[in-house]
Design a protein around this motif. Structure first.
Motif, PDB file in Angstrom:
ATOM      1  N   ALA A 181      48.347  15.785 -21.587  1.00 28.33           N
ATOM      2  CA  ALA A 181      48.138  14.687 -20.640  1.00 28.33           C
ATOM      3  C   ALA A 181      47.148  13.669 -21.199  1.00 28.33           C
ATOM      4  O   ALA A 181      47.380  12.454 -21.125  1.00 28.33           O
ATOM      5  N   ARG A 182      46.054  14.164 -21.742  1.00 30.31           N
ATOM      6  CA  ARG A 182      45.047  13.249 -22.293  1.00 30.31           C
ATOM      7  C   ARG A 182      45.635  12.362 -23.386  1.00 30.31           C
ATOM      8  O   ARG A 182      45.436  11.147 -23.404  1.00 30.31           O
ATOM      9  N   ASP A 183      46.379  12.995 -24.289  1.00 29.38           N
ATOM     10  CA  ASP A 183      46.915  12.248 -25.423  1.00 29.38           C
ATOM     11  C   ASP A 183      48.005  11.266 -25.020  1.00 29.38           C
ATOM     12  O   ASP A 183      48.313  10.328 -25.763  1.00 29.38           O
ATOM     13  N   ALA A 184      48.601  11.493 -23.836  1.00 29.08           N
ATOM     14  CA  ALA A 184      49.606  10.555 -23.325  1.00 29.08           C
ATOM     15  C   ALA A 184      48.978   9.442 -22.495  1.00 29.08           C
ATOM     16  O   ALA A 184      49.693   8.570 -21.994  1.00 29.08           O
ATOM     17  N   GLY A 185      47.655   9.470 -22.314  1.00 32.75           N
ATOM     18  CA  GLY A 185      46.969   8.406 -21.611  1.00 32.75           C
ATOM     19  C   GLY A 185      46.666   8.668 -20.155  1.00 32.75           C
ATOM     20  O   GLY A 185      46.186   7.768 -19.451  1.00 32.75           O
ATOM     21  N   LEU A 186      46.938   9.910 -19.670  1.00 33.55           N
ATOM     22  CA  LEU A 186      46.635  10.258 -18.289  1.00 33.55           C
ATOM     23  C   LEU A 186      45.220  10.817 -18.205  1.00 33.55           C
ATOM     24  O   LEU A 186      44.643  11.277 -19.197  1.00 33.55           O
ATOM     25  N   ALA A 187      44.647  10.810 -17.016  1.00 33.45           N
ATOM     26  CA  ALA A 187      43.445  11.589 -16.757  1.00 33.45           C
ATOM     27  C   ALA A 187      43.865  13.060 -16.732  1.00 33.45           C
ATOM     28  O   ALA A 187      44.870  13.413 -16.112  1.00 33.45           O
ATOM     29  N   VAL A 225      43.079  17.178 -16.148  1.00 32.74           N
ATOM     30  CA  VAL A 225      42.275  18.234 -15.542  1.00 32.74           C
ATOM     31  C   VAL A 225      42.875  19.578 -15.937  1.00 32.74           C
ATOM     32  O   VAL A 225      44.056  19.845 -15.690  1.00 32.74           O
ATOM     33  N   TRP A 226      42.053  20.395 -16.552  1.00 33.22           N
ATOM     34  CA  TRP A 226      42.443  21.748 -16.980  1.00 33.22           C
ATOM     35  C   TRP A 226      41.959  22.734 -15.932  1.00 33.22           C
ATOM     36  O   TRP A 226      40.763  22.861 -15.688  1.00 33.22           O
ATOM     37  N   ARG A 254      38.805  17.331 -18.275  1.00 32.54           N
ATOM     38  CA  ARG A 254      37.850  17.881 -17.302  1.00 32.54           C
ATOM     39  C   ARG A 254      38.313  19.274 -16.886  1.00 32.54           C
ATOM     40  O   ARG A 254      39.476  19.480 -16.551  1.00 32.54           O
ATOM     41  N   ARG A 255      37.396  20.247 -16.908  1.00 32.41           N
ATOM     42  CA  ARG A 255      37.737  21.612 -16.497  1.00 32.41           C
ATOM     43  C   ARG A 255      37.294  21.858 -15.060  1.00 32.41           C
ATOM     44  O   ARG A 255      36.199  21.487 -14.653  1.00 32.41           O
ATOM     45  N   SER A 314      39.000   7.328 -15.928  1.00 37.64           N
ATOM     46  CA  SER A 314      38.055   7.717 -16.958  1.00 37.64           C
ATOM     47  C   SER A 314      36.776   8.289 -16.371  1.00 37.64           C
ATOM     48  O   SER A 314      35.983   8.916 -17.071  1.00 37.64           O
ATOM     49  N   ALA A 315      36.560   8.107 -15.064  1.00 32.27           N
ATOM     50  CA  ALA A 315      35.358   8.636 -14.440  1.00 32.27           C
ATOM     51  C   ALA A 315      35.320  10.158 -14.437  1.00 32.27           C
ATOM     52  O   ALA A 315      34.276  10.743 -14.232  1.00 32.27           O
ATOM     53  N   ILE A 316      36.469  10.827 -14.643  1.00 28.54           N
ATOM     54  CA  ILE A 316      36.449  12.284 -14.652  1.00 28.54           C
ATOM     55  C   ILE A 316      36.089  12.825 -16.021  1.00 28.54           C
ATOM     56  O   ILE A 316      35.943  14.020 -16.197  1.00 28.54           O
ATOM     57  N   ARG A 317      35.947  11.984 -17.013  1.00 31.66           N
ATOM     58  CA  ARG A 317      35.822  12.492 -18.382  1.00 31.66           C
ATOM     59  C   ARG A 317      34.355  12.653 -18.774  1.00 31.66           C
ATOM     60  O   ARG A 317      33.487  12.021 -18.226  1.00 31.66           O
TER      61      ARG A 317
END
Length: 241
Positions: free
Chosen positions: A192-198, A200-201, A216-217, A238-241
């Motif tokens: 998801a991150r690499d595709a440009g989404l926020a 959450v793991w 974000r875990r 990006s606020a979750i990162r």
């Protein structure tokens, strides 16, 4: 960019696939009189898991259809050259025990309810559309999702960026406005991150490894509504990162 949607993984995120599968296959093997023949519970479960992972990988690669991968799982586990009819019947008997064991995680339904007034929700899964539609309906949570998007319909499987971006396109949203939640760091979080989404793991097991930048875990889904509210408040995924 504001956050407008949450995309969900299903198996081992909302639905306890591992627990349901374990209970179902053990019941199946006992009913078939096969548990001892395959070395008892631990050995049989390991053999079953190997067969599932091997043949599901072939399904994701496009080498097998969903029905064919189920036949291959039966043949690989049993080590026997079953006909299609025999493999279908054997696997169907397993499915009956597996479906009788289906359970959501306790935090799944409350989290879906809590997110309903905040964001749109949809599913992105590597399983087949028909299989996941039926599962979500049986578990009583299908109405939470405006779309069930799966590898067979999208033409790509996670962690390919095309799978995530195709799901976002189906929702009419850019990836930057979508958050993805899944239990696999490699397939879900990094994909998801690499595709440009926020990203959450969902780490229910409490892994020792630290999440990489951009992922974000959370330890349970009860953490998610507050996180989403914070993202909406800040106005950017990006606020979750």
């Amino acid at each position: 960019m504001p956050l407008h949607a949450v995309l969900w993984d299903i198996d081992d995120t909302l639905f306890d696939y591992t627990g349901s599968d374990r209970a179902g296959v053990l019941r199946h093997l006992r009913a078939e009189g096969l548990l001892a023949a395959y070395g008892g519970e631990a050995a049989a479960l390991a053999r079953w898991r190997h067969a599932m992972e091997t043949e599901f990988a072939r399904f994701l690669a496009g080498e097998l259809g969903f029905l064919e991968h189920r036949r291959a799982r039966a043949r690989t586990f049993l080590g026997a050259p079953l006909s299609d009819t025999e493999a279908d019947a054997w696997f169907a008997r397993y499915v009956a025990h597996y479906e009788a064991s289906w359970e959501l995680f306790p935090d799944s339904a409350p989290t879906l309810e809590a997110l309903a007034p905040l964001v749109r929700q949809a599913v992105l899964s590597n399983s087949s559309t028909a299989n996941q539609e039926r599962k979500l309906t049986t578990l009583g949570i299908r109405d939470h999702f405006e779309a069930v998007l799966c590898a067979d319909g999208l033409g790509y499987a996670k962690p390919a960026p095309e799978a995530f971006r195709g799901a976002c396109a189906s929702l009419g949203l850019p990836p930057s406005e979508v958050l993805y939640v899944g239990d696999r760091l490699d397939v879900d979080g990094l994909g998801a991150r690499d595709a440009g989404l926020a990203a959450v793991w969902l780490d229910r097991a409490g892994a020792e490894e630290q999440p990489p930048p951009g992922v974000r875990r959370i330890r349970g889904l009860a953490e998610l509504p507050e996180l989403v509210r914070g993202v909406i408040g800040f106005g950017a995924p990006s606020a979750i990162r």
